[in-house]
Design a protein around this motif. Sequence first.
Motif, PDB file in Angstrom:
ATOM      1  N   TYR A 242       1.539  -5.252  13.557  1.00 32.13           N
ATOM      2  CA  TYR A 242       0.387  -5.388  12.661  1.00 32.13           C
ATOM      3  C   TYR A 242       0.100  -4.059  11.958  1.00 32.13           C
ATOM      4  O   TYR A 242       0.027  -3.980  10.736  1.00 32.13           O
TER       5      TYR A 242
ATOM      6  N   SER B 292       0.955  -2.583   8.012  1.00 30.13           N
ATOM      7  CA  SER B 292      -0.120  -2.062   7.148  1.00 30.13           C
ATOM      8  C   SER B 292       0.242  -0.681   6.617  1.00 30.13           C
ATOM      9  O   SER B 292      -0.012  -0.375   5.454  1.00 30.13           O
TER      10      SER B 292
ATOM     11  N   GLN C 152       2.746  -1.091   3.897  1.00 37.52           N
ATOM     12  CA  GLN C 152       2.258  -1.724   2.679  1.00 37.52           C
ATOM     13  C   GLN C 152       1.210  -0.894   1.948  1.00 37.52           C
ATOM     14  O   GLN C 152       1.202  -0.875   0.713  1.00 37.52           O
ATOM     15  N   GLU C 153       0.316  -0.227   2.664  1.00 36.67           N
ATOM     16  CA  GLU C 153      -0.869   0.309   1.995  1.00 36.67           C
ATOM     17  C   GLU C 153      -0.971   1.831   1.925  1.00 36.67           C
ATOM     18  O   GLU C 153      -1.850   2.338   1.246  1.00 36.67           O
TER      19      GLU C 153
ATOM     20  N   THR D  33      -4.080   4.311  10.070  1.00 35.92           N
ATOM     21  CA  THR D  33      -3.965   4.167   8.611  1.00 35.92           C
ATOM     22  C   THR D  33      -4.962   5.038   7.852  1.00 35.92           C
ATOM     23  O   THR D  33      -4.862   5.159   6.644  1.00 35.92           O
TER      24      THR D  33
ATOM     25  N   GLN E 170      -5.728   0.468  14.127  1.00 37.47           N
ATOM     26  CA  GLN E 170      -5.460   0.389  12.703  1.00 37.47           C
ATOM     27  C   GLN E 170      -6.147   1.537  11.959  1.00 37.47           C
ATOM     28  O   GLN E 170      -5.556   2.212  11.129  1.00 37.47           O
TER      29      GLN E 170
ATOM     30  N   LYS F 149      -3.403 -11.680   8.054  1.00 38.48           N
ATOM     31  CA  LYS F 149      -2.167 -11.171   8.637  1.00 38.48           C
ATOM     32  C   LYS F 149      -2.093 -11.500  10.120  1.00 38.48           C
ATOM     33  O   LYS F 149      -1.045 -11.907  10.623  1.00 38.48           O
TER      34      LYS F 149
END
Lengths: 318, 298
Positions: free
Chosen positions: A182, A186, A189-190, A105, A101, A254
């Motif tokens: 997952y 993310s 969305q972010e 991200t 992640q 989540k």
Amino acid sequence: MPNPAPLFTKGIEKPPKYHKNRWKLIKQNWELYLFLLPTLVYFLIFHYWPMYGVQIAFRNFSPALGITGSEWVGLEHFIRFFESYNFWTLMYNTLSLSVLQLVITFPLPIIVALMLNQLIFKRYKRFVQTVIYAPHFISVVVLVGMAYVFFSNNGLINNFIMIFGMDSINFLADANWFKPLYVGSSVWQETGWAAIIYLAALAAVNPELHEAAIVDGASKFQRVIHIDIPAILPIMIILLVLSVGNIMNIGFEKAYLLQTPLNQSSSEIIPTYVYKVGLQQAQYSFAAAVGLFNAIINLILLWYVNRIAKRISGQGLW
Amino acid sequence: MDLSSINRSKQDKIFDFFNIALLTLLLIAVMYPLYFVIIASISNPDRIFAGDVWLFPRDITFEGYIRIFQDGKIWTGYKNTIIYTTLGTALNIALTLTAAYALSRQDFYGRTFFMVMFIFTMFFSGGLIPTYLVVKDLGMVNTMWALIIPKAVAVWNIIVARTFFQATIPNEMHEAAKVDGCSNTKFFLKIVLPLSKPIIAVMVLFYAVSHWNSYFDALIYLNDESLYPLQMVLRNILIQNEAAASMVGDLDSFAAQQRIAELIKYGVIIVGSLPLLIVYPFIQKYFVQGVMIGGIKG
């Protein structure tokens, strides 16, 4: 205010002036302490009381006996956790999901911000920004709900896959697809929202730097590399330290919602495990021990990463 | 920076071309799923399954929405969420602004101590179980208070508001008021608050969105379905297929139930997000402002 003569001339103790001022300041601003009081009480009850209560990790907590009445068992719950058959699976799932992640991200918002900042059509820039911020306001439940309808057997994604003559994939029932779902959700969305902070930092860059570079014949790409990136470096480091420090606190909500009986081998992470063992099976002490273990690893990581960041760049959280 | 657009080199033109192309791809990737939910919610589910729905709705039907609005649970969820959001946000704002103002004052003795005490909770907490036990000991389990009181303040928002006060309320202003015999409370109410409308707007929006979207507290603290907020109802429909079953129960064949259940899911995504998606364009500039204030100086 006249300085009273110091009583002792030796040493560098606080001059009496401070002492007198302190009480005067407190008395003068007594209302401000009333302002702070409700918030202080809130933090004591909902943050510091649980920290005191965390000692149940070292006891056999029984609600009838209360926190301090329950028997001490030392590290028994921790040892049970370390020796349990799923300890390494949980550790692996939590860490690998968090690292994946973070690695994916963290850089994307920076790239998006740099690109948006260089966009020549200002109106289009505003439009793109408005649209890519929007998913941030969708709740986790709705986000996961969207993942469920899009990735179901008859969903959009499988319809698309089947156009190319491939077999449909049951994404939510496949442990291998949990992490991509997952992290991918993310990203969707972010990314836009996370870019805001870098855009703000880029807006503060002195335009003269760019003008001078243009006069010197620098291309846009060169200016991004040599002006924009150094300008946002301090914020990048702070955000990186913060996210590494939160690495074990990967979003419970989540993961829990995306979890199905069939993908559990990769979707069971420490926070979902704490919830299940602690609240669904009411093993309070054991779950508190698992949670505390998680929090301590997190704190160590934060402290360590902050130290490295400070050594390398002089920037850190404290 | 007009200079950059006057004499663009060939390299810059290539750069701009790829920049625009990639950002447009990003735009589509973010926008299309949202758009698809809208068209799917009013399309015939058979056509969705068959893969006919891509750009426009097919065989428009509002059956999904009719069933959603006939179901009492959605309305209860809406009602509860509105209550929790209103009460919760009011409490959040009252506590955040007063605390942040006190902490913003240079002459507030102990400000560093209190700041450190609050910020520490961002990095370490007792964890889920000890927190749950506190809420339980206070007798708040299975009441609406469990969704409101344990989230009375967020540290991050205190930092943002404090930074705002420090940047916009000059110390001299307070000194002058003090000389005129103005008390701290009066100064806060009559001078500070009226000057702080932007930050109040930001705080209201941040807190309201988080209350509107929250489901985790309801999951752990509530058993009584009549207290469920909207997100819990949505979760039951979208992820557990529970309430959807009650909405399609009158259909004869299992296949028909499945079809409508799918349609209901698309509709529920819209119904659940609609209030935020409607206000979002109007409040967007405030959100951005809030992030910037907190991010740059915090």
